[in-house]
Design an enzyme around this catalytic site. Structure first.
Site, PDB file in Angstrom:
ATOM      1  CD  GLU A 192      46.084  37.844  50.955  1.00 16.94           C
ATOM      2  OE1 GLU A 192      45.455  37.374  51.911  1.00 16.94           O
ATOM      3  OE2 GLU A 192      46.170  37.284  49.855  1.00 16.94           O
ATOM      4  CD  GLU A 223      47.664  34.285  53.938  1.00 21.92           C
ATOM      5  OE1 GLU A 223      48.899  34.383  54.136  1.00 21.92           O
ATOM      6  OE2 GLU A 223      46.954  35.268  53.697  1.00 21.92           O
TER       7      GLU A 223
HETATM    8  C1  LIG Z   1      42.437  34.577  52.376  1.00 24.24           C
HETATM    9  C2  LIG Z   1      43.513  34.901  53.353  1.00 24.24           C
HETATM   10  O1  LIG Z   1      44.712  34.986  52.631  1.00 24.24           O
HETATM   11  C3  LIG Z   1      43.568  33.844  54.372  1.00 24.24           C
HETATM   12  C4  LIG Z   1      44.012  34.350  55.708  1.00 24.24           C
HETATM   13  O2  LIG Z   1      44.127  35.502  56.001  1.00 24.24           O
HETATM   14  S1  LIG Z   1      44.272  33.128  56.842  1.00 24.24           S
HETATM   15  C5  LIG Z   1      44.726  33.974  58.312  1.00 24.24           C
HETATM   16  C6  LIG Z   1      46.112  34.473  58.249  1.00 24.24           C
HETATM   17  N1  LIG Z   1      46.466  34.965  59.565  1.00 24.24           N
HETATM   18  C7  LIG Z   1      47.119  34.202  60.433  1.00 24.24           C
HETATM   19  O3  LIG Z   1      47.471  33.077  60.171  1.00 24.24           O
HETATM   20  C8  LIG Z   1      47.380  34.829  61.770  1.00 24.24           C
HETATM   21  C9  LIG Z   1      46.891  33.893  62.855  1.00 24.24           C
HETATM   22  N2  LIG Z   1      47.058  34.459  64.168  1.00 24.24           N
HETATM   23  C10 LIG Z   1      48.253  34.529  64.761  1.00 24.24           C
HETATM   24  O4  LIG Z   1      49.280  34.167  64.245  1.00 24.24           O
HETATM   25  C11 LIG Z   1      48.257  35.049  66.160  1.00 24.24           C
HETATM   26  O5  LIG Z   1      46.979  34.809  66.708  1.00 24.24           O
HETATM   27  C12 LIG Z   1      48.557  36.564  66.257  1.00 24.24           C
HETATM   28  C13 LIG Z   1      50.004  36.790  65.870  1.00 24.24           C
HETATM   29  C14 LIG Z   1      47.616  37.336  65.354  1.00 24.24           C
HETATM   30  C15 LIG Z   1      48.300  37.041  67.701  1.00 24.24           C
HETATM   31  O6  LIG Z   1      49.018  36.227  68.585  1.00 24.24           O
HETATM   32  P1  LIG Z   1      48.803  36.347  70.181  1.00 24.24           P
HETATM   33  O7  LIG Z   1      48.819  37.758  70.559  1.00 24.24           O
HETATM   34  O8  LIG Z   1      49.761  35.392  70.794  1.00 24.24           O
HETATM   35  O9  LIG Z   1      47.319  35.870  70.459  1.00 24.24           O
HETATM   36  P2  LIG Z   1      46.625  34.462  70.145  1.00 24.24           P
HETATM   37  O10 LIG Z   1      46.335  33.782  71.435  1.00 24.24           O
HETATM   38  O11 LIG Z   1      47.333  33.707  69.085  1.00 24.24           O
HETATM   39  O12 LIG Z   1      45.251  34.988  69.506  1.00 24.24           O
HETATM   40  C16 LIG Z   1      44.304  35.681  70.281  1.00 24.24           C
HETATM   41  C17 LIG Z   1      42.936  35.180  69.905  1.00 24.24           C
HETATM   42  O13 LIG Z   1      42.684  35.606  68.568  1.00 24.24           O
HETATM   43  C18 LIG Z   1      42.290  34.493  67.783  1.00 24.24           C
HETATM   44  N3  LIG Z   1      42.801  34.710  66.435  1.00 24.24           N
HETATM   45  C19 LIG Z   1      44.017  35.140  66.062  1.00 24.24           C
HETATM   46  N4  LIG Z   1      44.084  35.263  64.727  1.00 24.24           N
HETATM   47  C20 LIG Z   1      42.873  34.893  64.255  1.00 24.24           C
HETATM   48  C21 LIG Z   1      42.312  34.800  62.953  1.00 24.24           C
HETATM   49  N5  LIG Z   1      42.993  35.146  61.857  1.00 24.24           N
HETATM   50  N6  LIG Z   1      41.048  34.356  62.842  1.00 24.24           N
HETATM   51  C22 LIG Z   1      40.325  34.043  63.933  1.00 24.24           C
HETATM   52  N7  LIG Z   1      40.808  34.112  65.189  1.00 24.24           N
HETATM   53  C23 LIG Z   1      42.063  34.533  65.333  1.00 24.24           C
HETATM   54  C24 LIG Z   1      42.952  33.303  68.454  1.00 24.24           C
HETATM   55  O14 LIG Z   1      42.280  32.107  68.132  1.00 24.24           O
HETATM   56  C25 LIG Z   1      42.812  33.669  69.913  1.00 24.24           C
HETATM   57  O15 LIG Z   1      41.486  33.361  70.299  1.00 24.24           O
HETATM   58  P3  LIG Z   1      41.185  32.859  71.806  1.00 24.24           P
HETATM   59  O16 LIG Z   1      41.615  33.987  72.682  1.00 24.24           O
HETATM   60  O17 LIG Z   1      39.726  32.587  71.788  1.00 24.24           O
HETATM   61  O18 LIG Z   1      42.015  31.626  72.014  1.00 24.24           O
END
Ligand SMILES: C[C@H](O)CC(=O)SCCNC(=O)CCNC(=O)[C@H](O)C(C)(C)COP(=O)(O)OP(=O)(O)OC[C@H]1O[C@@H](n2cnc3c(N)ncnc32)[C@H](O)[C@@H]1OP(=O)(O)O
Length: 755
Positions: free
Chosen positions: A116, A136
């Site tokens: 975004e 999301e």
């Molecule tokens: C207002 C907005 O529209 C709302 C948003 O943006 S909501 C967030 C949208 N983003 C997401 O949903 C992405 C979520 N994350 C993921 O899908 C995956 O973590 C990723 C593809 C970024 C990386 O995957 P991968 O490399 O396998 O690592 P993964 O183990 O999942 O994550 C590594 C660490 O980062 C953290 N992390 C990843 N994304 C995060 C996020 N958005 N916020 C906080 N922590 C996050 C994980 O909890 C993990 O922490 P840990 O090591 O303490 O367990």
């Protein structure tokens, strides 16, 4: 701003301000980052030496989205004001409508709030493999920083809806074809080209485009209406029990009808409502719970290093063995597949080839990778190739003497570092390894069928399994893209044991006179992929028959004896295997309820004599749902009480990934806590009086019901046993309770209390 969470800004001699988001590991948008971005954008706008801005992320990743930990804080406090204003304040006002152009320099990933932010920039430059998406909805919310409005305006309505509703990522290469990305380049050139592009916009040599003002990709109103209507119907089917899909479409529609600004305002309102929903609470819980399963006290926190697992032997080329071999091969691990004769070996190799072809057909494997996987497979009829394997996974039929002989044999042949794993789903590991002196390296690697697709790996440890063996198997699990959950050694381990009452409860209900197809309907409407009877058809009756006596011996009076499967088999029904079970199975068609099964059911009811006065019992759909799931929750309580799982959240993940329990309900224990221990206890107690011990509440459940504490927390008698980690749990629990009380007294927020 101190520490590793910060936003930096460097202004070059060319007049470009390079703003960098630094928050390892994924540069999530923590409130400190948001504040930092606002400060840097304000500074860049004010400085005379800044002509244009390039926004990027540190360490090869643009941004993984808004910090999901903030959602947890909102869920704990109910305080939505913890969400900073980003959509209008930062993205619209400071970036998109700012007086200096911004260009996003993207690498690695730009997800959620990260994508975004880049859509609020005036151009986007990326490396080709970067992953772009708005996931999301998987967290029970909708994009909240303007994504519902800008994505359709950049890639068109159908693609934007697909990306949001299915949380589908695309590569930047595809993004370029679709209009989301303006130019692709190598990582080495990324910043240089982005700076150049930013200056070109500042000097009006390239267009200064604001995504929110565009309408050229939206199509006509009637086209947009048709796309939205189709999406609504689809969402009704695939996400019936979740609010965020329809809400997302409502918000998109608002922008189509009344313009991007109106859409952004509605998005902000709906986002705030959804973030407080039960669905969001559940899905955010699952997000973190899934990532915590690999944090195992005494294993992953004692500085052990995982050893390299390059070659694995799989014993048994049946359905499970071939699936396990497939999962290893596609992750580049060499496999020796051992069978007892050439026919069985050939059959196993053929099944593996079929599995690989299936993955190619589904688009999850390329043909090249399939050829590479096949080249890593070697068949064997004896143990000569076991001399240099790092791990053996035994996957033969559930016969104790056979498994004992195999383990005694492989102990002699395999190198001393080799991990000796069994895929048994029920047999005590101490019995499997009884005839060896290698108890420290004997471990359970319980895969779920089909093993190359199902994501759960239940890692079973005994009191004697070494932390190194556990760590190595966790590492292999991650390598082959499974979610490992470490559990204790008991009949059925955590998943099958917790769910043993699931099928039995369904049989009990049928014996009382409830229609089996209605039971399946109620359970599927709740969100399970299929009901217990269809599941039995699909799994085959052999499984049910094989475990029957084992469960009867282990679970005593809480085991419900049902003769239904035997009667089905006697009637020539084998489930999906021969196309005839409770349902009829025809190739390419959906399973159809088979009305002719009624005579088997009638016979079953005659034999069990459970219907009071011979009359069918009347129950509501809610009764049916609860009578199937509350005994499961009850057994889960025993599993927790006996420390068979490290944390309740592990059972949530195991239930979601192993049994298909709806993720949007947060997993079994999370859901049970939303229902309440006291209610579950009262229902079980009532049914126990009428229908017997199958429903009798466990002492753990009883304690929770009396104390009013949620099921997911440890209790005091455990503390007395003196486990260090439980002392920690309890300390945290007491602190949380204390804060909770204070919050009530002061009416303040978590932040107030910390302050
Ligand atoms: C207002 C907005 O529209 C709302 C948003 O943006 S909501 C967030 C949208 N983003 C997401 O949903 C992405 C979520 N994350 C993921 O899908 C995956 O973590 C990723 C593809 C970024 C990386 O995957 P991968 O490399 O396998 O690592 P993964 O183990 O999942 O994550 C590594 C660490 O980062 C953290 N992390 C990843 N994304 C995060 C996020 N958005 N916020 C906080 N922590 C996050 C994980 O909890 C993990 O922490 P840990 O090591 O303490 O367990």
């Amino acid at each position: 701003m101190a520490g590793s969470i910060r936003v930096t800004m460097e202004v070059g001699a060319d007049g470009v301000a390079l703003i960098t988001i630094c928050n390892p590991p994924v540069n999530a948008l923590h409130p400190i980052i948001i504040q930092g971005l606002k400060e840097k954008y304000a500074e860049a706008a004010d400085r005379d030496d800044v002509k244009a801005i390039v926004l990027t992320g540190a360490a090869g990743k643009f941004c993984g989205g808004f910090d999901i930990n903030v959602f947890t804080k909102v869920h704990e406090t109910g305080d939505v004001s913890l969400m900073p204003d980003v959509s209008v304040d930062l993205v619209s006002n400071m970036m998109e409508d700012g007086k200096k152009p911004s260009v996003a320099a993207i690498q690695g990933l730009a997800l959620g709030g990260g994508l975004e932010l880049i859509m609020g920039c005036h151009a986007r430059i990326s490396t080709p493999e970067a992953q772009l998406g708005l996931p999301e909805l998987t967290l029970g919310v909708i994009p909240g920083f303007g994504g519902t409005q800008r994505l359709p305006r950049l890639v068109g309505l159908p693609k934007a809806i697909e990306m949001m509703l299915q949380s589908k990522f695309i590569t930047a290469k595809e993004g370029k074809e679709r209009g989301l990305i303006d130019a692709l380049c190598s990582p080495d050139d990324l910043i240089k080209i982005s700076r150049f592009w930013a200056l070109e916009i500042a000097n009006y040599r390239k267009p200064w485009i604001k995504s929110l003002g565009r309408t050229d990709r939206l199509g006509s109103l009637s086209e947009a209406r048709a796309v939205l209507s189709m999406a609504r119907q689809q969402a009704k089917k695939v996400a019936a029990n979740m609010p965020q899909h329809q809400a997302c479409l409502d918000v998109v529609e608002e922008g189509v009808l009344y313009g991007g600004q109106a859409g952004v305002l509605k998005e902000a309102k709906v986002f705030k409502e959804l973030v407080l929903s039960t669905t969001s609470r559940a899905l955010v819980h699952v997000f973190f719970a899934q990532r915590s399963t690999t944090k195992v006290p005494g294993v992953t926190d004692i500085q052990l290093k995982p050893r390299k697992i390059r070659k694995v032997a799989v014993i048994g080329g049946g359905l499970m063995g071939s699936g396990i071999a497939t999962a290893l091969l596609v992750s580049n691990i060499s496999v020796v597949l051992k069978e007892v004769n050439p026919q069985f070996l050939q059959r196993g190799q053929k099944t593996i080839a079929g599995n690989l072809e299936g993955l190619v057909k589904r688009g999850s494997l390329t043909k090249d990778k399939m050829s590479k996987a096949i080249s890593l497979l070697k068949g064997a009829l004896d143990y000569s190739d076991f001399k240099d394997v790092d791990m053996v996974i035994e996957a033969v039929i559930e016969k104790v003497p056979l498994k004992q002989t195999i383990f005694a044999d492989i102990e002699k042949i395999c190198p001393p570092h080799c991990i000796l794993a069994t895929n048994t789903s029920t047999i005590d590991l101490n019995i499997v390894g009884e005839k060896t002196n290698s108890q420290d390296r004997i471990i359970g690697a319980h895969f779920f069928s089909p093993a190359h697709i199902m994501p759960l790996l239940e890692i079973v440890r005994t009191e004697r399994t070494s932390p190194q063996a556990i760590l190595d198997l966790i590492t292999v699990g991650k390598m082959i893209k499974k979610v490992p959950v470490v559990v204790g050694n008991c009949t059925g381990f955590a998943v099958n044991r917790t769910f043993f009452p699931y099928g039995q409860a369904a049989h009990l209900l049928v014996s009382l006179g409830i229609d089996l197809f209605r039971i399946d309907r109620v359970i599927s409407n709740f969100g399970m992929p299929m009901g217990p009877f269809q599941l039995q058809d699909v799994a085959g009756y052999g499984v049910a028959l094989a475990v029957k006596d084992i469960y009867a011996a282990a679970f005593g009076t809480r085991n419900f004896h049902s003769g239904l499967v035997e009667l089905m088999a006697k009637d020539g029904r084998q489930g999906k295997i021969n196309g005839k079970g409770y349902y009829l199975y025809e190739k390419g068609a959906k399973p159809k309820p088979d009305p002719s099964v009624q005579h088997v059911i009638d016979e079953y009811r005659r034999q069990t004599k459970k219907m009071p006065g011979g009359k069918l019992v009347t129950l509501s759909d809610q009764d049916i749902l609860e009578m199937v799931f509350f005994p499961v929750v009850n057994e889960a309580c025993r599993v927790m009480d006996e420390n068979m799982v490290i944390r309740a959240a592990d059972l949530d993940i195991a239930s979601v990934l192993g049994m298909g329990f709806p993720k949007y309900r947060g997993g079994l224990i999370f859901w049970a806590d939303t229902v309440g221990a006291s209610y579950i206890h009262s229902k079980l107690s009532k049914w126990a009086e009428i229908y017997g011990d199958f429903f009798k509440p466990s002492s753990y459940l009883e304690e929770r019901a009396k104390s009013g504490r949620p099921l997911r927390r440890r209790w005091l008698s455990k503390l007395r046993r003196g486990h260090a980690c439980e002392v920690q749990h309890m300390a945290r629990f007491l602190l949380e309770q204390h804060q909770h009380c204070l919050r009530h007294i002061c009416g303040g927020t978590q932040k107030d209390l910390q302050g």
